[in-house]
Scaffold this motif. Structure first.
Motif, mmCIF file in Angstrom:
data_model
loop_
_atom_site.group_PDB
_atom_site.id
_atom_site.type_symbol
_atom_site.label_atom_id
_atom_site.label_comp_id
_atom_site.label_asym_id
_atom_site.label_seq_id
_atom_site.Cartn_x
_atom_site.Cartn_y
_atom_site.Cartn_z
ATOM 1 N N GLN A 345 0.719 -1.064 -0.012
ATOM 2 C CA GLN A 345 0.007 0.400 0.379
ATOM 3 C C GLN A 345 0.892 1.215 0.241
ATOM 4 O OE1 GLN A 345 -2.206 -1.365 3.413
ATOM 5 N NE2 GLN A 345 -4.636 -0.750 2.569
ATOM 6 N N ALA A 346 1.858 1.718 0.839
ATOM 7 C CA ALA A 346 2.603 2.051 0.768
ATOM 8 C C ALA A 346 3.383 2.282 -0.164
ATOM 9 C CB ALA A 346 4.195 2.470 1.668
ATOM 10 N N TYR A 347 3.482 1.338 -0.858
ATOM 11 C CA TYR A 347 4.758 1.742 -2.238
ATOM 12 C C TYR A 347 3.649 2.005 -3.379
ATOM 13 C CZ TYR A 347 6.185 0.145 -6.973
ATOM 14 O OH TYR A 347 6.506 0.190 -8.463
ATOM 15 N N LEU A 348 3.167 1.340 -3.600
ATOM 16 C CA LEU A 348 0.977 2.494 -4.945
ATOM 17 C C LEU A 348 0.819 3.300 -4.844
ATOM 18 C CD1 LEU A 348 -0.519 -1.551 -4.735
ATOM 19 C CD2 LEU A 348 1.162 -0.763 -6.572
ATOM 20 N N ARG A 349 0.507 3.571 -2.785
ATOM 21 C CA ARG A 349 0.336 4.943 -2.720
ATOM 22 C C ARG A 349 1.105 6.128 -3.590
ATOM 23 N NH1 ARG A 349 -0.213 3.982 2.116
ATOM 24 N NH2 ARG A 349 -2.513 3.437 2.185
ATOM 25 N N ILE A 350 2.280 5.967 -2.794
ATOM 26 C CA ILE A 350 2.901 7.310 -3.251
ATOM 27 C C ILE A 350 3.464 7.662 -4.889
ATOM 28 C CG2 ILE A 350 5.417 5.857 -2.999
ATOM 29 C CD1 ILE A 350 4.897 9.627 -2.216
ATOM 30 N N HIS A 351 3.171 5.928 -5.268
ATOM 31 C CA HIS A 351 3.687 5.913 -6.841
ATOM 32 C C HIS A 351 2.238 6.884 -7.374
ATOM 33 C CE1 HIS A 351 7.202 3.809 -8.106
ATOM 34 N NE2 HIS A 351 7.616 3.246 -6.934
ATOM 35 N N ALA A 352 1.198 6.501 -6.749
ATOM 36 C CA ALA A 352 -0.209 6.536 -7.684
ATOM 37 C C ALA A 352 0.111 8.773 -6.910
ATOM 38 C CB ALA A 352 -1.799 6.698 -6.218
ATOM 39 N N ILE A 353 0.004 9.084 -6.511
ATOM 40 C CA ILE A 353 0.277 10.474 -6.043
ATOM 41 C C ILE A 353 1.796 10.875 -6.702
ATOM 42 C CG2 ILE A 353 0.876 12.044 -3.989
ATOM 43 C CD1 ILE A 353 0.083 10.075 -2.041
ATOM 44 N N ASP A 354 2.871 10.546 -6.558
ATOM 45 C CA ASP A 354 3.437 11.570 -7.904
ATOM 46 C C ASP A 354 3.393 11.369 -8.957
ATOM 47 O OD1 ASP A 354 5.891 12.100 -5.697
ATOM 48 O OD2 ASP A 354 7.190 11.093 -5.624
ATOM 49 N N GLY A 355 2.871 9.816 -9.630
ATOM 50 C CA GLY A 355 2.394 9.666 -10.883
ATOM 51 C C GLY A 355 1.649 11.181 -11.613
ATOM 52 N N MET A 356 0.849 11.159 -10.658
ATOM 53 C CA MET A 356 -0.457 11.993 -11.048
ATOM 54 C C MET A 356 -0.090 13.801 -10.355
ATOM 55 S SD MET A 356 -2.807 10.648 -12.707
ATOM 56 C CE MET A 356 -3.412 12.417 -12.634
ATOM 57 N N ALA A 357 1.487 13.871 -9.933
ATOM 58 C CA ALA A 357 1.770 14.998 -9.177
ATOM 59 C C ALA A 357 1.338 16.584 -10.728
ATOM 60 C CB ALA A 357 2.545 14.833 -8.763
ATOM 61 N N PRO A 358 1.882 16.086 -11.572
ATOM 62 C CA PRO A 358 1.906 16.986 -12.443
ATOM 63 C C PRO A 358 0.858 17.882 -13.028
ATOM 64 C CG PRO A 358 3.289 15.008 -13.188
ATOM 65 C CD PRO A 358 2.663 14.955 -12.137
ATOM 66 N N TYR A 359 0.303 17.058 -12.180
ATOM 67 C CA TYR A 359 -1.967 17.490 -12.884
ATOM 68 C C TYR A 359 -2.281 18.227 -11.886
ATOM 69 C CZ TYR A 359 0.214 14.083 -16.133
ATOM 70 O OH TYR A 359 1.434 13.458 -17.106
ATOM 71 N N LEU A 360 -1.646 17.473 -10.286
ATOM 72 C CA LEU A 360 -2.723 18.318 -9.214
ATOM 73 C C LEU A 360 -2.480 19.394 -8.833
ATOM 74 C CD1 LEU A 360 -2.582 14.847 -7.554
ATOM 75 C CD2 LEU A 360 -4.345 15.657 -8.654
ATOM 76 N N ALA A 361 -2.664 19.597 -7.939
ATOM 77 C CA ALA A 361 -1.907 21.500 -6.750
ATOM 78 C C ALA A 361 -0.808 21.663 -6.978
ATOM 79 C CB ALA A 361 -2.802 21.095 -5.707
ATOM 80 N N ASP A 362 -0.223 22.900 -6.705
ATOM 81 C CA ASP A 362 0.953 23.137 -6.826
ATOM 82 C C ASP A 362 2.364 22.347 -5.230
ATOM 83 O OD1 ASP A 362 0.340 24.473 -8.455
ATOM 84 O OD2 ASP A 362 0.314 26.273 -7.407
ATOM 85 N N THR A 363 0.953 21.913 -4.231
ATOM 86 C CA THR A 363 1.435 21.643 -2.993
ATOM 87 C C THR A 363 2.236 20.048 -3.245
ATOM 88 O OG1 THR A 363 0.041 22.537 -2.033
ATOM 89 C CG2 THR A 363 1.084 20.618 -1.593
ATOM 90 N N PHE A 364 1.664 19.136 -4.936
ATOM 91 C CA PHE A 364 2.676 18.045 -4.930
ATOM 92 C C PHE A 364 3.284 18.117 -5.941
ATOM 93 C CE2 PHE A 364 -2.530 17.529 -2.941
ATOM 94 C CZ PHE A 364 -1.488 16.432 -1.958
ATOM 95 N N ALA A 365 3.045 19.011 -7.135
ATOM 96 C CA ALA A 365 3.893 19.481 -8.326
ATOM 97 C C ALA A 365 5.150 19.283 -7.621
ATOM 98 C CB ALA A 365 2.810 20.039 -9.466
ATOM 99 N N ASP A 366 4.831 20.884 -6.272
ATOM 100 C CA ASP A 366 6.233 21.712 -6.123
ATOM 101 C C ASP A 366 7.380 20.642 -5.915
ATOM 102 O OD1 ASP A 366 5.291 23.895 -7.335
ATOM 103 O OD2 ASP A 366 5.031 24.921 -5.672
ATOM 104 N N GLU A 367 6.494 19.035 -5.230
ATOM 105 C CA GLU A 367 7.531 18.489 -4.073
ATOM 106 C C GLU A 367 8.414 17.919 -4.730
ATOM 107 O OE1 GLU A 367 9.000 16.547 -1.883
ATOM 108 O OE2 GLU A 367 8.242 18.251 -0.618
ATOM 109 N N ARG A 368 7.124 17.283 -5.923
ATOM 110 C CA ARG A 368 7.669 15.856 -7.305
ATOM 111 C C ARG A 368 8.905 16.728 -7.408
ATOM 112 N NH1 ARG A 368 8.651 13.282 -11.337
ATOM 113 N NH2 ARG A 368 7.746 11.531 -11.098
ATOM 114 N N PHE A 369 8.799 17.904 -7.902
ATOM 115 C CA PHE A 369 9.916 18.926 -8.943
ATOM 116 C C PHE A 369 11.349 18.937 -8.157
ATOM 117 C CE2 PHE A 369 11.687 22.590 -9.222
ATOM 118 C CZ PHE A 369 12.240 22.319 -10.259
#
Length: 720
Positions: A345-369
């Protein structure tokens, strides 16, 4: 065969990625060989999203396209001697004056053309977005761009667009639940852990089969998990990755202590995958890219992940497929049984979030960048929002954008001139093959048969892809991205079990790159690369043959590099060599491996000659064939190779423009990643590597034995 595009492509071009998964879109690697490599080479840099609200989508009036890196006398550093360092002589002054921009990790000839392509694409996208009544391909482009540029709506949505995915992950309780989730995610176009795609069968290139391929790592390659690296830099990157995962999970509402625990679990999970993964060098071997199994045998080998159920979930009825790296998939199956569901679950959760981060709010996109862009690759600033949204358009509906691009930005005369250049290079290559003194007549005849079946593709497809059935709107950016992911996945799956469609392209027309596909024995040159310094209809022959001519030759010679030479005239993985000829070829290529192994890049790190061998063979052979073609073109035009323009002979200008193509600055972090993962050597070594083996270069600049750019006879590499 998972891999890159054209052999000459730019490392800064927009990556051809799946728009939602954490890894690049599947491409069997042995065969897709590109001129330069996209920045997302290792599967860890995605289009970054989120943006300043100031980047509102306003229609552009006629765009003023940025300049190209066309050859100019003023760029030459005449304080340097071409016989000592061709790259320094041609590019030293330019590179010193053009540092890498803050929103990039590399800057040079390819990237300047990419800026032009982006400016043209922006104009197209803004025009489409401004037209609420747009139809057809313009509607697709406009819907994506308009919703992507609505930063306020994207930020207001927060994590809500992917909340259903996260809730499904939270509900997993058993290994069977995990397996079902993975099947469903692949069916939605968002696969994790491994890649699955459609490509021609290595053993019957006329038919498309499915390929399952190792994947699932967030860091560039297995060594980043298993070694400490020079001066401990891999260890430092691992620690930064764990910190990034914890921060991103906290952004998603996970409690601090739980986020730290899950981040450690993610690293442990990916480390186990890394141990079962092959290295980039091992993956270059076609033997490691194809392993056909029947569906029944695959089910027996994988009791925890029945492949028959996977095929059913993806709408496939097949008798077999390529389980390309058996060792990796055996470990994947064991992990389903042995790894606690909470760790999955931890692995799938972060991959779901990071994989979609470019299309989400700045908080997620900025952290990924901050991790994947800044820490890992040295990029100091995110691209402006319009560029990031264009990346999404490119990854989701790139050919739809390309259909408009060629109408507005690709003159018909460029295609006609390119066709003539391709014909001239073909003639020069055939003569080279026929005159080889180290190859038997039997093998030579088969080499010529392969030459005879080359298929060139120039500019854009003769038949455009249909987008019928893809529903997009102006109401939700993530909704559009997810709809396209599903649509494109279904389109790819629809190819499996059918004959190969040779009219399809693996790159969009607006991509600054080129490629060779051994399975189809085709060479492909998108419209966007057909500009200076590669190609200029008004330039003298030397510049065009030293630019696009060498690129054409490079792509053709991929058919005869260490990988491409293992595929026959029909594109099948089959041995067409006499044993003695193959041994002779390997002895010659071994010298090229050593040449590049000896090159020392940043911080004392050596180039990997085996990793870059295919590209180096193509550079050397391509430049040699282009030089031959130039001599014939000059003779046909009644020109002398000694005829001077701006004080330099045609032969000199040929080699000068070759080096101009390879001017490129790198961020140190980016260069280190590429030295570990990129099948292309750093640009400065490509500029000097091939010419230093060519007597024609030494003659053109009157170099003498002992000069750095003149390799001694016992070390000089001659292959094709």
């Amino acid at each position: 065969m998972r891999g890159c595009c054209a052999d000459v492509a730019v490392q800064g071009t927009r990556p051809q990625e799946s728009p939602v998964s954490h890894a690049p879109a599947f491409k069997p690697q042995a065969l897709i060989l590109s001129l330069a490599v996209a920045a997302a080479l290792a599967g860890c840099q995605k289009p970054d999203a989120a943006a300043p609200a100031a980047d509102a989508a306003k229609p552009a009036v006629a765009p003023q396209l940025p300049p190209t890196a066309a050859f100019a006398l003023a760029d030459l550093d005449t304080s340097k001697n071409a016989c000592d360092d061709l790259s320094g002589f041609v590019n030293g002054k330019w590179l010193a004056a053009h540092p890498v921009p803050a929103d990039r990790t590399t800057w040079g000839s390819f990237e300047m053309l990419d800026e032009r392509s982006e400016a043209a694409s922006r104009h197209i996208a803004e025009t489409a977005a401004a037209d609420a009544q747009a139809a057809g391909v313009a509607k697709l482009v406009g819907d994506f761009y308009a919703t992507g540029m609505d930063a306020a709506a994207v930020n207001a949505a927060g994590l809500k667009p992917i909340q259903p995915i996260l809730e499904r992950i939270d509900a997993l309780k058993t290994p069977a639940d995990v397996a079902r989730y993975l099947r469903e995610e692949f069916a939605a176009g968002r696969g994790e852990v491994f890649s699955f795609g459609a490509e021609a069968d290595f053993k019957d290139s006329s038919q498309v089969i499915g390929y399952a391929f190792q994947d699932g790592l967030s860091l560039p390659e297995r060594a980043y998990y298993l070694e400490d690296g020079q001066d401990g830099n891999y260890k430092t990157i691992r620690e930064a990755y764990v910190a990034h995962v914890a921060r991103q999970l906290r952004n998603a509402g996970v409690a601090e202590a739980d986020a730290a625990r899950q981040a450690a679990d993610v690293l442990a999970f990916e480390t186990r995958l890394a141990k079962a993964s092959l290295s980039p060098i091992d993956l270059r071997n076609p033997e490691n890219q194809y392993h056909f199994v029947t569906l029944a045998d695959a089910d027996k080998a994988s009791p925890n992940f029945p492949w028959s159920q996977f095929m059913q979930a993806n709408g496939l009825q097949v008798e077999g497929f390529s389980l390309s790296q058996p060792q990796f998939f055996a470990e994947f199956d064991r992990m389903l049984a042995e790894v606690p569901v909470a760790q999955w679950q931890a692995y799938l959760r972060i991959h779901a979030i990071d994989g979609m981060a470019p299309y989400l709010a700045d908080t997620f996109a900025d952290e990924r960048f901050d991790f994947f862009g800044k820490t890992l690759r040295g990029q100091q600033e995110q691209k402006p929002r319009w560029k990031r949204v264009l990346d999404s358009v490119e990854g989701s509906v790139g050919e739809a954008l390309g259909q408009i691009y060629v109408q507005q930005y690709f003159p018909a005369e460029s295609k006609a001139a390119m066709e003539k250049l391709v014909d001239n290079l073909r003639v020069a290559l055939k003569l080279r093959l026929q005159q080889l003194d180290w190859m038997s007549e039997d093998t030579k005849a088969k080499a010529v048969a392969k030459w005879d079946s080359f298929m060139p593709k120039i500019g854009y497809p003769d038949k455009w892809r249909s987008w019928d059935g893809l529903a997009t709107s102006r109401t939700g950016y993530v909704d559009n991205v997810l709809a396209a992911a599903k649509f494109n996945h279904d389109w790819r799956m629809g190819k499996i079990g059918k004959p190969v469609d040779r009219t399809e392209w693996g790159m969009t027309p607006q991509t600054v790159n080129a490629y060779y596909n051994p399975l189809q024995n085709e060479i492909v040159f998108p419209a966007a690369i057909l500009q200076p310094p590669f190609f200029d209809p008004k330039a003298d022959p030397a510049l065009n043959y030293g630019g696009i001519g060498a690129v054409i030759g490079h792509e053709m010679l991929h058919g005869y590099d260490d990988q491409g030479s293992q595929f026959d005239a029909s594109g099948n993985f089959a041995n067409w060599w006499q044993d003695a000829d193959r041994k002779g070829f390997e002895a010659r290529t071994k010298k090229l491996v050593q040449q590049f192994d000896d090159y020392v890049s940043i911080d004392g790190i050596h180039v990997k000659g085996q990793l870059t061998l295919g590209e180096n063979i193509a550079d050397l052979g391509g430049l040699t064939v282009a030089y031959d073609a130039l001599q014939k073109a000059l003779a046909d035009a009644g020109m002398s190779p000694q005829e001077k323009t701006d004080g330099y002979t045609q032969d000199q200008r040929f080699f000068i423009n070759w080096a101009t193509v390879w001017r490129r600055n790198f961020k140190p972090e980016e260069l280190k990643v590429r030295l570990n993962t990129d099948p292309h050597a750093p640009a400065d070594f490509r500029a000097i590597g091939a010419p230093s083996n060519m007597p024609a270069f030494a003659a053109a600049f009157q170099c003498k034995a002992g000069d750095a750019m003149v390799r001694p006879d016992d070390k000089r590499v001659v292959i094709w």
